[in-house]
Design a protein around this motif. Structure first.
Motif, PDB file in Angstrom:
ATOM      1  N   LYS A   2       0.824  -1.199   0.000  1.00 33.33           N
ATOM      2  CA  LYS A   2       0.000   0.000   0.000  1.00 33.33           C
ATOM      3  C   LYS A   2       0.858   1.248   0.000  1.00 33.33           C
ATOM      4  CE  LYS A   2      -2.379  -0.870   3.621  1.00 33.33           C
ATOM      5  NZ  LYS A   2      -3.359  -0.675   4.693  1.00 33.33           N
ATOM      6  N   TYR A  77      -8.463   0.788   0.989  1.00 31.42           N
ATOM      7  CA  TYR A  77      -7.886   1.051   2.310  1.00 31.42           C
ATOM      8  C   TYR A  77      -7.849   2.559   2.521  1.00 31.42           C
ATOM      9  CZ  TYR A  77      -3.846   1.618  -0.786  1.00 31.42           C
ATOM     10  OH  TYR A  77      -3.010   1.986  -1.809  1.00 31.42           O
ATOM     11  N   LYS A  78      -7.617   2.961   3.762  1.00 30.57           N
ATOM     12  CA  LYS A  78      -7.578   4.381   4.094  1.00 30.57           C
ATOM     13  C   LYS A  78      -6.140   4.823   4.342  1.00 30.57           C
ATOM     14  CE  LYS A  78     -12.251   4.753   5.983  1.00 30.57           C
ATOM     15  NZ  LYS A  78     -13.097   5.171   7.125  1.00 30.57           N
ATOM     16  N   GLN A  79      -5.752   5.837   3.599  1.00 30.20           N
ATOM     17  CA  GLN A  79      -4.396   6.345   3.698  1.00 30.20           C
ATOM     18  C   GLN A  79      -4.403   7.812   3.268  1.00 30.20           C
ATOM     19  OE1 GLN A  79      -1.148   4.899   0.945  1.00 30.20           O
ATOM     20  NE2 GLN A  79      -0.609   3.749   2.789  1.00 30.20           N
ATOM     21  N   ASP A  92      -0.860   5.842   7.304  1.00 35.62           N
ATOM     22  CA  ASP A  92      -1.539   4.587   7.006  1.00 35.62           C
ATOM     23  C   ASP A  92      -2.420   4.240   8.199  1.00 35.62           C
ATOM     24  OD1 ASP A  92      -2.095   1.698   6.852  1.00 35.62           O
ATOM     25  OD2 ASP A  92      -0.745   1.753   5.127  1.00 35.62           O
ATOM     26  N   VAL A  93      -3.726   4.314   7.998  1.00 36.01           N
ATOM     27  CA  VAL A  93      -4.675   4.114   9.097  1.00 36.01           C
ATOM     28  C   VAL A  93      -4.599   2.679   9.628  1.00 36.01           C
ATOM     29  CG1 VAL A  93      -7.102   4.154   9.776  1.00 36.01           C
ATOM     30  CG2 VAL A  93      -6.201   5.921   8.242  1.00 36.01           C
ATOM     31  N   ASP A  94      -4.562   1.693   8.733  1.00 31.42           N
ATOM     32  CA  ASP A  94      -4.550   0.295   9.157  1.00 31.42           C
ATOM     33  C   ASP A  94      -3.310  -0.050   9.965  1.00 31.42           C
ATOM     34  OD1 ASP A  94      -6.939  -0.076   7.874  1.00 31.42           O
ATOM     35  OD2 ASP A  94      -6.054  -0.910   6.050  1.00 31.42           O
ATOM     36  N   LEU A  95      -2.174   0.497   9.575  1.00 35.82           N
ATOM     37  CA  LEU A  95      -0.917   0.218  10.271  1.00 35.82           C
ATOM     38  C   LEU A  95      -0.704   1.123  11.484  1.00 35.82           C
ATOM     39  CD1 LEU A  95       1.575  -0.262   7.284  1.00 35.82           C
ATOM     40  CD2 LEU A  95       0.411  -2.024   8.618  1.00 35.82           C
TER      41      LEU A  95
END
Length: 206
Positions: A2, A77-79, A92-95
């Motif tokens: 990503k 994904y959200k970034q 990076d929202v997920d990380l």
């Protein structure tokens, strides 16, 4: 993957060559857009093709010249990528991770420089008409430097409206971006491009 795709947006924006004869004025449309637009906002769809996979993302963006931009990925994904004029912040929202880089070093003469700085076009690229496809007239922008990291950028217009950007990088990866809902005179302020890392996230420096 990503993060690499997001950064590639600024190091590479493009796809394959269009077919057909160029309509006169694509270069003129690009120069008019470059000279007249102090800000820009809208939505985008980005597709990155490598030898092993193809990935498509969607989101929105805001640009305030000179040198300010915000690129927000929303699907799949959200970034968020923010350029505040000195630093590029990639969240990076997920990380739960933020990476910060020097803006000049990160975008250099890249396509992001075309969008966020008016002087980058003439100083860094050689321009020529490059055909039409699906109602979009293309300009081929060839980097003047051999170490630019990509082979070419193609910038597409429908009339005077920016419609697409395409690029093939030095590794053979192909990236295409289509734009929609463009506003060439958005109401933006410099404060909208400030970024403060959320509490609890890791902050890394490049």
């Amino acid at each position: 993957m990503k993060a690499h795709s997001a950064i590639r947006l600024f190091a590479a924006l493009g796809l394959s060559a269009a077919v057909g004869l160029a309509h006169a004025g694509a270069v003129d449309a690009l120069k008019k857009f470059n000279n007249d637009s102090d800000g820009l906002s809208g939505s985008f769809t980005q597709t990155v093709k490598s030898k092993k996979k193809t990935q498509t993302t969607h989101g929105s963006f805001q640009i305030l010249r000179p040198g300010l931009f915000k690129w927000e990925y929303t699907k799949p994904y959200k970034q968020t990528i923010v350029g505040d004029g000195q630093t590029i912040w990639l969240y990076d929202v997920d990380l739960a991770q933020v990476t910060k880089s020097s803006q000049n070093q990160a975008i250099g003469d890249s396509p992001a420089a075309i969008l966020s700085n008016k002087t980058a076009l003439d100083s860094s690229y050689t321009l020529k008409e490059d055909g039409s496809s699906e109602g979009i007239d293309y300009v081929l922008a060839t980097p003047k430097k051999n170490n630019a990291g990509y082979q070419f950028i193609r910038i597409g217009f429908k009339g005077d409206n920016l419609a697409a950007m395409q690029l093939k990088d030095s590794f053979g990866n192909q990236t295409s971006i289509s734009f929609s809902g463009l506003n060439t005179h958005p109401s933006l302020s410099r404060s909208q491009f400030r970024f403060t890392p959320p509490k609890g996230v890791d902050v890394l420096s490049n």
